[in-house]
Write a protein that holds these residues in place. Structure first.
Motif, mmCIF file in Angstrom:
data_model
loop_
_atom_site.group_PDB
_atom_site.id
_atom_site.type_symbol
_atom_site.label_atom_id
_atom_site.label_comp_id
_atom_site.label_asym_id
_atom_site.label_seq_id
_atom_site.Cartn_x
_atom_site.Cartn_y
_atom_site.Cartn_z
ATOM 1 N N LEU A 65 29.108 33.083 35.097
ATOM 2 C CA LEU A 65 29.203 31.803 34.399
ATOM 3 C C LEU A 65 29.490 32.042 32.923
ATOM 4 O O LEU A 65 28.778 32.803 32.258
ATOM 5 N N PHE A 66 30.547 31.398 32.432
ATOM 6 C CA PHE A 66 30.910 31.523 31.016
ATOM 7 C C PHE A 66 30.036 30.526 30.243
ATOM 8 O O PHE A 66 30.253 29.314 30.286
ATOM 9 N N ALA A 67 29.025 31.057 29.566
ATOM 10 C CA ALA A 67 28.034 30.193 28.919
ATOM 11 C C ALA A 67 28.323 29.972 27.439
ATOM 12 O O ALA A 67 28.063 28.891 26.903
ATOM 13 N N PHE A 68 28.854 31.014 26.776
ATOM 14 C CA PHE A 68 29.122 30.889 25.335
ATOM 15 C C PHE A 68 30.148 31.949 24.966
ATOM 16 O O PHE A 68 29.947 33.127 25.214
ATOM 17 N N SER A 69 31.246 31.505 24.371
ATOM 18 C CA SER A 69 32.306 32.470 24.060
ATOM 19 C C SER A 69 32.165 32.991 22.641
ATOM 20 O O SER A 69 31.496 32.364 21.799
ATOM 21 N N SER A 70 32.811 34.121 22.391
ATOM 22 C CA SER A 70 32.747 34.688 21.036
ATOM 23 C C SER A 70 33.434 33.758 20.040
ATOM 24 O O SER A 70 33.245 33.892 18.835
ATOM 25 N N GLU A 71 34.216 32.812 20.537
ATOM 26 C CA GLU A 71 34.881 31.839 19.650
ATOM 27 C C GLU A 71 34.060 30.549 19.488
ATOM 28 O O GLU A 71 34.359 29.736 18.615
ATOM 29 N N ASN A 72 33.053 30.375 20.333
ATOM 30 C CA ASN A 72 32.260 29.145 20.226
ATOM 31 C C ASN A 72 31.413 29.086 18.948
ATOM 32 O O ASN A 72 30.871 28.034 18.596
ATOM 33 N N TRP A 73 31.319 30.226 18.227
ATOM 34 C CA TRP A 73 30.632 30.214 16.920
ATOM 35 C C TRP A 73 31.342 29.303 15.937
ATOM 36 O O TRP A 73 30.781 28.938 14.907
ATOM 37 N N ARG A 74 32.611 28.957 16.246
ATOM 38 C CA ARG A 74 33.361 28.081 15.342
ATOM 39 C C ARG A 74 32.884 26.635 15.392
ATOM 40 O O ARG A 74 33.333 25.800 14.618
ATOM 41 N N ARG A 75 32.017 26.321 16.311
ATOM 42 C CA ARG A 75 31.529 24.932 16.420
ATOM 43 C C ARG A 75 30.486 24.653 15.337
ATOM 44 O O ARG A 75 29.931 25.579 14.762
ATOM 45 N N PRO A 76 30.207 23.377 15.093
ATOM 46 C CA PRO A 76 29.202 23.061 14.070
ATOM 47 C C PRO A 76 27.868 23.736 14.381
ATOM 48 O O PRO A 76 27.494 23.869 15.556
ATOM 49 N N ILE A 108 33.182 31.218 36.784
ATOM 50 C CA ILE A 108 33.431 29.815 36.420
ATOM 51 C C ILE A 108 33.463 29.616 34.910
ATOM 52 O O ILE A 108 32.559 30.059 34.188
ATOM 53 N N ILE A 109 34.526 28.965 34.458
ATOM 54 C CA ILE A 109 34.599 28.512 33.070
ATOM 55 C C ILE A 109 34.063 27.083 33.084
ATOM 56 O O ILE A 109 34.739 26.148 33.532
ATOM 57 N N MET A 110 32.831 26.941 32.645
ATOM 58 C CA MET A 110 32.131 25.651 32.753
ATOM 59 C C MET A 110 32.561 24.793 31.571
ATOM 60 O O MET A 110 31.974 24.877 30.501
ATOM 61 N N ASP A 111 33.580 23.984 31.757
ATOM 62 C CA ASP A 111 34.138 23.253 30.616
ATOM 63 C C ASP A 111 34.022 21.744 30.826
ATOM 64 O O ASP A 111 34.035 21.264 31.957
ATOM 65 N N GLY A 112 33.910 21.023 29.713
ATOM 66 C CA GLY A 112 33.945 19.556 29.776
ATOM 67 C C GLY A 112 32.620 18.861 29.500
ATOM 68 O O GLY A 112 32.522 17.640 29.666
ATOM 69 N N ILE A 133 37.252 29.650 38.631
ATOM 70 C CA ILE A 133 37.342 28.180 38.612
ATOM 71 C C ILE A 133 37.184 27.723 37.167
ATOM 72 O O ILE A 133 36.304 28.207 36.456
ATOM 73 N N ARG A 134 38.034 26.793 36.727
ATOM 74 C CA ARG A 134 37.780 26.134 35.443
ATOM 75 C C ARG A 134 37.691 24.635 35.690
ATOM 76 O O ARG A 134 38.575 24.045 36.300
ATOM 77 N N THR A 135 36.627 24.051 35.199
ATOM 78 C CA THR A 135 36.465 22.599 35.331
ATOM 79 C C THR A 135 37.100 21.909 34.128
ATOM 80 O O THR A 135 37.530 22.553 33.181
ATOM 81 N N GLU A 154 43.880 24.021 31.721
ATOM 82 C CA GLU A 154 44.428 25.117 32.525
ATOM 83 C C GLU A 154 44.709 26.327 31.647
ATOM 84 O O GLU A 154 45.839 26.613 31.289
ATOM 85 N N ARG A 155 43.646 26.992 31.235
ATOM 86 C CA ARG A 155 43.783 28.231 30.468
ATOM 87 C C ARG A 155 42.524 29.063 30.666
ATOM 88 O O ARG A 155 41.492 28.560 31.121
ATOM 89 N N LEU A 156 42.622 30.342 30.286
ATOM 90 C CA LEU A 156 41.488 31.242 30.484
ATOM 91 C C LEU A 156 40.578 31.325 29.264
ATOM 92 O O LEU A 156 39.443 31.786 29.366
ATOM 93 N N SER A 157 41.065 30.895 28.101
ATOM 94 C CA SER A 157 40.228 30.901 26.889
ATOM 95 C C SER A 157 39.468 32.217 26.696
ATOM 96 O O SER A 157 38.254 32.218 26.453
ATOM 97 N N ASN A 158 40.199 33.330 26.824
ATOM 98 C CA ASN A 158 39.618 34.647 26.513
ATOM 99 C C ASN A 158 38.486 35.048 27.469
ATOM 100 O O ASN A 158 37.538 35.726 27.091
HETATM 101 C C1 IPE Z 1 35.522 28.078 27.162
HETATM 102 O O1 IPE Z 1 35.540 26.741 26.863
HETATM 103 C C2 IPE Z 1 34.177 28.671 26.836
HETATM 104 C C3 IPE Z 1 33.069 28.316 27.709
HETATM 105 C C4 IPE Z 1 33.146 27.559 28.777
HETATM 106 C C5 IPE Z 1 31.789 28.896 27.366
HETATM 107 P P1 IPE Z 1 36.037 26.185 25.437
HETATM 108 O O2 IPE Z 1 35.805 24.732 25.477
HETATM 109 O O3 IPE Z 1 35.369 26.953 24.348
HETATM 110 O O4 IPE Z 1 37.581 26.558 25.452
HETATM 111 P P2 IPE Z 1 38.790 25.930 24.629
HETATM 112 O O5 IPE Z 1 38.411 26.003 23.173
HETATM 113 O O6 IPE Z 1 38.978 24.530 25.081
HETATM 114 O O7 IPE Z 1 39.972 26.780 24.971
#
Ligand code: IPE
Ligand code: IPE
Ligand code: MG
Length: 248
Positions: free
Chosen positions: A59-70, A15-19, A185-187, A191-195
């Motif tokens: 469960l996708f909890a934190f992506s390697s790109e999420n470091w870009r957040r504040p 699951i990509i837990m998004d939103g 599943i992505r919430t 509609e993307r896999l975001s790595n």
């Molecule tokens: C994907 O969601 C990462 C996690 C759910 C941990 P993001 O919110 O980071 O993906 P983008 O930036 O919208 O593609």
């Protein structure tokens, strides 16, 4: 368990837990409240998965790109993971859940890595659901690290380049010994896999649902499994219907 009857329960759901942020925004709350509420959804879905016979839940909890957040949001997410493991590890262990962590473990903060290792170590012999936490995880990074492992073996003389095949690379992924996800599943309507699990998703069924992650309940999880059960997977072959009709 509910009165869920399915023709086929996926062995592995990811699951990509998004939103979380949008959930909070919608209510005029700070993003952090969305992440907090998201942890409650995690608890509910972990139980739901175990109850209906799913063997692996990633469960996708934190992506390697999420470091870009504040920085404040990053620390908040780290704090929530720490709190989740501290608070829930004993209960997950009692429920016979095995925890696995995928993602890059280099350069993780010293207050996180030991906790992740403890969670894996404590639960390693459990035999119910395997909960795979994708933390500091990026699929391209995972593939690059796997390729580097093969390169080191070649350099050490223990592997010949001509012997490298997909199975070998697969064996160097963080997910070695975890089957590929049957359902991703992505919430939140994106509609993307975001790595996420790019290598392992080769034949996964993809399901995009509109609910924000904090609103994703046991019922919605079961609905997703129902939709999965209605799909036909072919893996490059022919459908059973086509075969029955005697395709030439
Ligand atoms: C994907 O969601 C990462 C996690 C759910 C941990 P993001 O919110 O980071 O993906 P983008 O930036 O919208 O593609
Ligand atoms: C998912 O929710 C949680 C993580 C990426 C860790 P988001 O924080 O991405 O929420 P949105 O996508 O901004 O609404
Ligand atoms: Mg998001």
């Amino acid at each position: 368990m509910s009165d869920l009857h399915l023709a086929s329960v996926p062995e592995h759901v990811a699951i990509i837990m998004d939103g979380n942020g949008r959930w909070a925004n919608q209510r005029g709350l700070p993003r952090t409240m969305g992440h907090r509420k998201g942890v409650e959804a995690v608890r509910e879905v972990v139980r739901a998965a175990g109850d209906c016979g799913v063997r692996f839940l990633t469960l996708f909890a934190f992506s390697s790109e999420n470091w870009r957040r504040p920085e404040t949001e990053v620390s908040d997410l780290m704090g929530l993971l720490r709190a989740f493991i501290r608070r829930d590890l004993a209960e997950l262990h009692r429920e016979n859940v095995r925890i696995r962590v995928i993602g890059d473990r280099q350069n993780l903060r010293s207050d996180i890595l030991p906790l992740l290792l403890e969670a894996e170590e404590t639960t390693r012999n459990n035999t119910a659901l395997t909960l795979v936490i994708a933390f500091n995880y990026g699929a391209r990074d995972e593939i690059a690290r796997a390729a580097a492992k093969l390169a080191r073996e070649v350099a050490a003389g223990t592997l010949r380049p001509e012997d490298i095949d997909a199975e070998m690379l697969n064996g160097r992924m963080d997910t070695t010994d975890i089957p590929d996800p049957d359902l991703i599943i992505r919430t939140s309507g994106e509609e993307r896999l975001s790595n996420f699990l790019l290598w392992q998703a080769a034949y996964s069924e993809l399901l995009f649902v509109p609910e924000y992650w904090p609103d994703f309940t046991r019922e919605q999880f079961y609905k997703a499994l129902e939709r999965y059960a209605a799909r036909e997977r072919r893996f490059g072959g022919l459908s059973t219907k086509t075969l029955a009709a005697g395709a030439p």
